[in-house]
Design an enzyme around this catalytic site. Structure first.
Site, PDB file in Angstrom:
ATOM      1  N   GLU A  45       0.843  -1.191   0.000  1.00 19.08           N
ATOM      2  CA  GLU A  45       0.000   0.000   0.000  1.00 19.08           C
ATOM      3  C   GLU A  45       0.881   1.245   0.000  1.00 19.08           C
ATOM      4  O   GLU A  45       1.779   1.379   0.828  1.00 19.08           O
ATOM      5  CB  GLU A  45      -0.921   0.003   1.217  1.00 19.08           C
ATOM      6  CG  GLU A  45      -1.622   1.324   1.512  1.00 19.08           C
ATOM      7  CD  GLU A  45      -2.415   1.866   0.328  1.00 19.08           C
ATOM      8  OE1 GLU A  45      -2.330   3.092   0.074  1.00 19.08           O
ATOM      9  OE2 GLU A  45      -3.109   1.078  -0.344  1.00 19.08           O
ATOM     10  N   HIS A 543     -16.542   8.366  -8.489  1.00 20.37           N
ATOM     11  CA  HIS A 543     -16.939   6.981  -8.741  1.00 20.37           C
ATOM     12  C   HIS A 543     -16.424   6.497 -10.098  1.00 20.37           C
ATOM     13  O   HIS A 543     -17.200   6.023 -10.924  1.00 20.37           O
ATOM     14  CB  HIS A 543     -18.471   6.838  -8.716  1.00 20.37           C
ATOM     15  CG  HIS A 543     -19.093   7.112  -7.395  1.00 20.37           C
ATOM     16  ND1 HIS A 543     -20.445   7.418  -7.253  1.00 20.37           N
ATOM     17  CD2 HIS A 543     -18.588   7.132  -6.143  1.00 20.37           C
ATOM     18  CE1 HIS A 543     -20.718   7.620  -5.972  1.00 20.37           C
ATOM     19  NE2 HIS A 543     -19.605   7.446  -5.285  1.00 20.37           N
TER      20      HIS A 543
END
Length: 612
Positions: A45, A543
């Site tokens: 990450e 989105h």
């Protein structure tokens, strides 16, 4: 939460599976794979852990982390369809990804949204196949009995559509905005019925949304909750930027064998014996494929990346929910989120939150409605939109048929979302009069026809010293909002949505607390003027999907991965995140992305013979 900070140790581990991206999908995949004790799983990450940070955990603080250290700070290119404006594209650079930054809305698209993926030839991606994975991710907390009547907090009982023992806690908020009590009645007044079962396969109507919040602690529930106490075979390295997937030739075919990553300025390589899983999201999954040599030859050549696998759809097919924040004046006597900028009120609210896990700091936007265009526009205008949609040349015959059918009145699909909240959500509106308070009606286009792209930047390609593009440089994000005949269709739908929003805000009982419009002002009357205002005020809804889409029946000619999420032309490499969606859905994304992660993990284990 146990995370590693020793990159040297991490790189020395013999992993079975390496996952790029510890976000919404990535941590779901990692957690499920780690349930097999014989496997060794690694997660890389780029951000750090934000676990325990109030700006992430406290519901009413949602939005505070945007633009801060947990954000990638992406931006679009100047958008001709938005008057040349450049928009910020916030994405989570933190363990948990964008699930740590979003506004916690928890909903699903309609059955038809997912069935459309299957109709394109992506077997196993219809509603019935996905529902178990939706449920597997969630732990639904039913509301107290009085909530149903007081706040229209309804769902089908007995509950067969919501999960009961998943890692993500979902619930109704503890407290509600004072305007929410007016929401259902106003829509009912104009003929829109309440939908008490909006999670069961149809979201059309007006309803109160549930959110990703643990009601016992009144804190955000997000992807890190998949691995709060990771097992010994799951290793998570934070602040590790993956720069490239290592591809080697095996028996004449390219295969993913590991990754190259940087950690505090030093370079490392980690290997994966079985597979590399790319879960970097709709922005960075295509970026990393291109940096690894998978993509369009012209894009890679311009950026100085040697081509290994020609894959023309990497970074293409970008679809994004387009949002329009309309602002109205609101009764200044209503309790308002701006009050939290007053030190004394903020301190009292924080004290109540810490003591009771209730009050203003538990309030989130939860007044929702999804409507078909047939509810917003006259029949002749809907017929015109349908006809125009069938003439678009960009989509293949199957996609064109699906997209145009969404205008059919018998489909009743939520093409436009309406969200109401107190406060000014429009970054372009700067109030000039002191003492006034504002509310916002947000319109969100759910099935955009606009198609854009995300690619590595040719400007960051070979310079005089021959250095190619790298993962440290931002990709070129070009959503193509409102551009061309596709974008013109989007603009017309938003025009009808804006006029309907004005109707809602001038209908009682909501009208009782709204003195008048603010942005657009009352001077914006004609359709031409309203179109101009829409162009100047449209923003992103965060989105993005589609940039590594499932190809379905047409395979690599129409996508980047197959229905098992395997990258065409590369063995041992999958993409599992929102980028694989071939068509956008009528919903906020997080619940669907968790389901994609859950299903993707099952596919990996099935293909490895570790799960039947």
């Amino acid at each position: 939460m146990a995370t590693s900070t020793d990159a040297q140790e991490f790189s020395s581990i013999k992993f079975d599976y390496l996952i790029i991206g510890g976000g919404t999908a990535g941590l779901a995949v990692a957690s499920r794979l780690a349930e097999i004790p014989s496997l060794t799983i690694g997660v890389l990450e780029a951000g750090k852990s934000g676990y325990g940070d109030d700006d992430i955990d406290i519901p009413a603080y949602s939005g505070r982390a945007l633009g801060g250290p947990y954000d990638w700070h992406f931006q679009t290119t100047p958008q001709p369809g938005l008057g040349g404006r450049t928009l910020p594209w916030n994405r989570g650079k933190v363990l948990g990804g964008s699930s740590a930054l979003n506004y916690m809305t928890w909903n699903r698209g309609s059955k038809e949204d997912y069935n459309a993926w299957e109709e394109l030839g992506n077997d196993g991606w219809g509603w019935d196949s996905l529902l178990p994975y939706f449920k597997r991710s969630e732990r639904f907390h039913p509301p107290p009995p009085n909530f149903k009547d007081n706040h229209q907090a309804s769902y089908n009982e007995p509950n067969s559509f919501l999960g009961e023992d998943g890692p993500i806690n979902v619930s109704y908020t503890r407290d509600f905005s004072p305007s929410h009590a007016l929401w259902h009645a106003t829509f009912n007044e104009v003929g829109v019925e309440s939908n008490p079962a909006h999670l069961d396969g149809s979201n059309v109507g007006v309803w109160t949304t549930i959110v990703a919040v643990n009601p016992e602690t009144a804190t955000r529930s997000y992807a890190t909750h998949y691995c709060l106490t990771p097992p010994a075979n799951l290793h998570i390295l934070t602040e590790a930027l993956v720069e490239q997937v290592v591809l080697d030739k095996k028996d004449g075919e390219w295969a993913a064998t590991g990754v190259r990553f940087s950690h505090y300025g030093k370079q490392y390589v980690a290997s994966a014996a079985r597979e590399v899983i790319l879960s970097a999201g709709s922005v960075q999954s295509p970026q990393l494929l291109e940096l690894s040599g998978v993509g369009r030859a012209d894009v890679l050549g311009a950026a100085g990346i040697p081509l290994k696998v020609e894959s023309p759809n990497v970074g293409e097919n970008l679809q994004e929910h387009i949002m329009l924040p309309m602002v109205f004046e609101v009764d200044p006597k209503l309790p308002h989120p701006d009050d939290l900028f007053i030190e004394e009120i903020a301190a009292t609210a924080y004290e109540q939150y810490q003591r009771e896990k209730s009050g203003r700091l538990t309030v989130l936007p939860c007044s929702m409605a999804y409507l078909p265009v047939s509810k917003l526009a006259p029949k002749e205008d809907v017929a015109s939109l349908s006809s125009r949609s069938q003439q678009l040349e960009r989509f293949g015959a199957e996609q064109t048929s699906i997209l145009s059918s969404r205008f059919d009145t018998d489909k009743q699909l939520g093409q436009v979302e309406f969200v109401f909240d107190l406060g000014n959500w429009n970054p372009s509106f700067a109030p000039k009069e002191e003492g006034k308070r504002y509310c916002s009606m947000l319109l969100v286009l759910q099935y955009p026809y606009s198609r854009g792209s995300i690619h590595i930047d040719p400007k960051d390609g070979p310079t005089a010293d021959g250095v190619p593009a790298t993962a440290h440089q931002q990709p070129v994000i070009d959503p193509q909002y409102y551009v061309g005949p596709h974008g013109e269709l989007d603009l017309e739908i938003m025009l009808h949505g804006a006029k309907f929003a004005q109707k809602i805000c001038s209908t009682k009982p909501l009208k009782n607390v709204i003195p008048g419009p603010a942005s657009p002002s009352s001077a914006v009357v004609s359709d031409e003027d309203l179109r101009g205002w829409i162009v100047e005020n449209t923003i992103t809804d965060w989105h993005p999907t589609g940039t590594c889409a499932m190809g379905g029946r047409v395979g690599q000619a129409g996508g980047v991965v197959d229905e098992r999420l395997r990258v065409y032309g590369v063995k041992g490499l999958r993409v599992i995140d929102a980028s694989v969606m071939p068509l956008h859905i009528s919903a906020h994304l997080q619940a669907t992305v968790y389901a994609i992660g859950e299903k993707g993990a099952d596919m990996i284990l099935e293909d490895a013979g570790l799960r039947s």
